[in-house]
Design a protein around this motif. Structure first.
Motif, PDB file in Angstrom:
ATOM      1  N   ARG A  30      43.936  42.277  30.290  1.00  0.00           N
ATOM      2  CA  ARG A  30      44.442  43.868  30.220  1.00  0.00           C
ATOM      3  C   ARG A  30      44.064  44.430  31.603  1.00  0.00           C
ATOM      4  O   ARG A  30      43.543  43.940  32.397  1.00  0.00           O
ATOM      5  CB  ARG A  30      43.523  45.039  28.717  1.00  0.00           C
ATOM      6  N   LYS A  31      44.462  45.525  32.001  1.00  0.00           N
ATOM      7  CA  LYS A  31      45.158  46.280  33.403  1.00  0.00           C
ATOM      8  C   LYS A  31      43.151  47.298  33.985  1.00  0.00           C
ATOM      9  O   LYS A  31      42.852  47.771  32.466  1.00  0.00           O
ATOM     10  CB  LYS A  31      45.876  47.136  34.108  1.00  0.00           C
ATOM     11  N   PRO A  32      43.236  46.992  34.760  1.00  0.00           N
ATOM     12  CA  PRO A  32      41.566  47.510  34.872  1.00  0.00           C
ATOM     13  C   PRO A  32      41.318  48.584  34.630  1.00  0.00           C
ATOM     14  O   PRO A  32      43.082  49.752  35.347  1.00  0.00           O
ATOM     15  CB  PRO A  32      40.956  46.566  36.283  1.00  0.00           C
ATOM     16  N   SER A  37      37.705  48.808  38.364  1.00  0.00           N
ATOM     17  CA  SER A  37      38.655  48.433  39.474  1.00  0.00           C
ATOM     18  C   SER A  37      38.152  49.079  41.095  1.00  0.00           C
ATOM     19  O   SER A  37      37.950  48.139  41.701  1.00  0.00           O
ATOM     20  CB  SER A  37      39.981  49.123  39.891  1.00  0.00           C
ATOM     21  N   ILE A  38      37.417  49.853  41.313  1.00  0.00           N
ATOM     22  CA  ILE A  38      36.451  50.315  42.004  1.00  0.00           C
ATOM     23  C   ILE A  38      35.629  49.537  42.129  1.00  0.00           C
ATOM     24  O   ILE A  38      34.609  49.140  43.400  1.00  0.00           O
ATOM     25  CB  ILE A  38      36.383  52.079  42.357  1.00  0.00           C
ATOM     26  N   LEU A  39      34.615  49.966  41.089  1.00  0.00           N
ATOM     27  CA  LEU A  39      33.367  48.766  41.161  1.00  0.00           C
ATOM     28  C   LEU A  39      33.336  47.427  41.157  1.00  0.00           C
ATOM     29  O   LEU A  39      32.237  46.696  41.994  1.00  0.00           O
ATOM     30  CB  LEU A  39      32.735  48.704  39.563  1.00  0.00           C
ATOM     31  N   LEU A  40      34.725  46.803  40.803  1.00  0.00           N
ATOM     32  CA  LEU A  40      34.891  45.653  41.681  1.00  0.00           C
ATOM     33  C   LEU A  40      35.055  45.627  43.092  1.00  0.00           C
ATOM     34  O   LEU A  40      35.022  44.531  43.453  1.00  0.00           O
ATOM     35  CB  LEU A  40      35.955  44.234  40.313  1.00  0.00           C
ATOM     36  N   GLY A  41      36.088  46.184  43.675  1.00  0.00           N
ATOM     37  CA  GLY A  41      36.486  46.421  45.054  1.00  0.00           C
ATOM     38  C   GLY A  41      35.345  46.543  45.596  1.00  0.00           C
ATOM     39  O   GLY A  41      34.867  46.374  46.415  1.00  0.00           O
ATOM     40  N   GLY A  42      34.113  47.490  45.237  1.00  0.00           N
ATOM     41  CA  GLY A  42      33.164  47.540  46.321  1.00  0.00           C
ATOM     42  C   GLY A  42      32.040  46.734  46.563  1.00  0.00           C
ATOM     43  O   GLY A  42      31.896  46.214  47.385  1.00  0.00           O
ATOM     44  N   GLY A 304      38.209  38.902  32.662  1.00  0.00           N
ATOM     45  CA  GLY A 304      39.732  39.222  31.908  1.00  0.00           C
ATOM     46  C   GLY A 304      40.147  40.345  32.116  1.00  0.00           C
ATOM     47  O   GLY A 304      41.227  41.237  31.315  1.00  0.00           O
ATOM     48  N   LEU A 305      40.883  41.573  33.313  1.00  0.00           N
ATOM     49  CA  LEU A 305      41.548  41.927  33.528  1.00  0.00           C
ATOM     50  C   LEU A 305      42.216  41.732  34.517  1.00  0.00           C
ATOM     51  O   LEU A 305      43.044  40.501  34.996  1.00  0.00           O
ATOM     52  CB  LEU A 305      40.914  43.495  34.655  1.00  0.00           C
TER      53      LEU A 305
END
Length: 308
Positions: A30-32, A37-42, A304-305
């Motif tokens: 699935r789409k984050p 997405s912000i947490l993973l980007g950080g 799983g994103l």
């Protein structure tokens, strides 16, 4: 007994790699969400900056002093030691955890919200998504950018974090932490629009040309490298002016905003000075973009994103 006219082949269990299984697996991806997405980007950006911070320090000192690459590296190493290349790393972590997490992590959700996720989507919409997330992130992370720049440009004994903050607040108040914000927002918009737009578009062309999947590490690496190069071309002038604005003494104001700084820089040092530090900027942008994007794509996959 009668013999059957048909020959029965032995029963074979379905392979785990059949099309049906693949379809189910893809359906589970699935789409984050924006927050995910912000947490993973950080996390990706904070991890990356530990490797690229020394390049950023050299670039900043080249822009401030006007000295060459070899001179800056040699002088810094001789007078301050190896550890000095990580001056301001705490502020860099803060910057990456605020500004960079939004510019990188929020891109895919914002792009999807704008309806620009498809391969036939107009490239301008992808650039708009990058500009929006970069601009918002830069406003939030500006105080960390100012303190990081001051710490990196300081060639003397490292100033304690509390002292740096208290001096800035005493001399200029809250506004001091937002010095250079105009240049920073413009830089961030251009940087992230170029970075994420070129990365997204490059992935499409590379997939078509090679047959690799979008999430393939070869696709990610090649696209990120291309994005890093184009980022350097477009961002260098904004980066130069931003550094000059942010490196003003805490108790003095040398420039009256972006335009004044740009005019004085060109008058005193010439137009080409806007690209001063081009090599270290490129040397930082290329690996930064590559490591950040490789890391976030890996984290997306592990969670799983869907990839960018």
């Amino acid at each position: 007994p009668l013999k059957s006219s048909h020959r029965h082949s032995p029963y074979k269990a379905p392979s785990p790699f059949t099309k049906t299984t693949t379809t189910i697996t893809m359906a589970e991806i699935r789409k984050p969400t924006l927050v995910e997405s912000i947490l993973l980007g950080g996390a990706s950006c904070v991890f990356t900056v530990n490797f690229t911070h020394p390049i950023e320090l050299v670039k900043t000192r080249m822009q401030v002093s006007g000295a060459g690459l070899g001179e800056v590296v040699g002088t810094t190493l001789k007078s301050e030691g190896v550890g000095s290349f990580w001056k301001g790393i705490v502020w860099a972590w803060g910057r990456e955890g605020s500004y960079a997490s939004i510019k990188l992590g929020a891109y895919a959700p914002v792009r999807d919200a704008l309806g620009a996720s498809g391969k036939d989507a107009h490239f301008g919409m992808k650039f708009l998504a990058g500009a929006l997330t970069g601009g918002v992130g830069s406003i939030i992370g500006n105080p960390f950018d100012v303190l990081k720049t001051l710490a990196q440009a300081n060639k003397g004994k490292a100033v304690p974090l509390g002292t740096l903050v208290s001096n800035m607040y005493a001399d200029q108040g809250i506004a001091g932490f937002y010095r250079g914000v105009e240049a920073n927002v413009m830089r961030a918009c251009v940087l992230n629009a170029t970075k994420m737009g070129c990365y997204d578009i490059s992935k499409g062309y590379i997939v078509e040309a090679t047959g690799w999947e979008r999430k393939d590490m070869r696709t990610v690496f090649t696209s990120a490298t291309l994005a890093g190069f184009f980022m350097t071309l477009t961002v260098s002038p904004f980066d130069r002016i931003r550094t000059s604005l942010m490196n003003q003494p805490t108790d003095a104001k040398l420039y009256n905003g972006f335009v004044d700084c740009a005019a004085k820089t060109i008058k005193n040092d010439g137009v080409l000075s806007l690209w001063r530090g081009f090599i270290p900027i490129w040397a930082r942008f290329a690996p930064t973009a590559t490591i950040q994007l490789l890391t976030i794509e890996t984290l997306y996959g592990a969670c799983g994103l869907k990839s960018i």
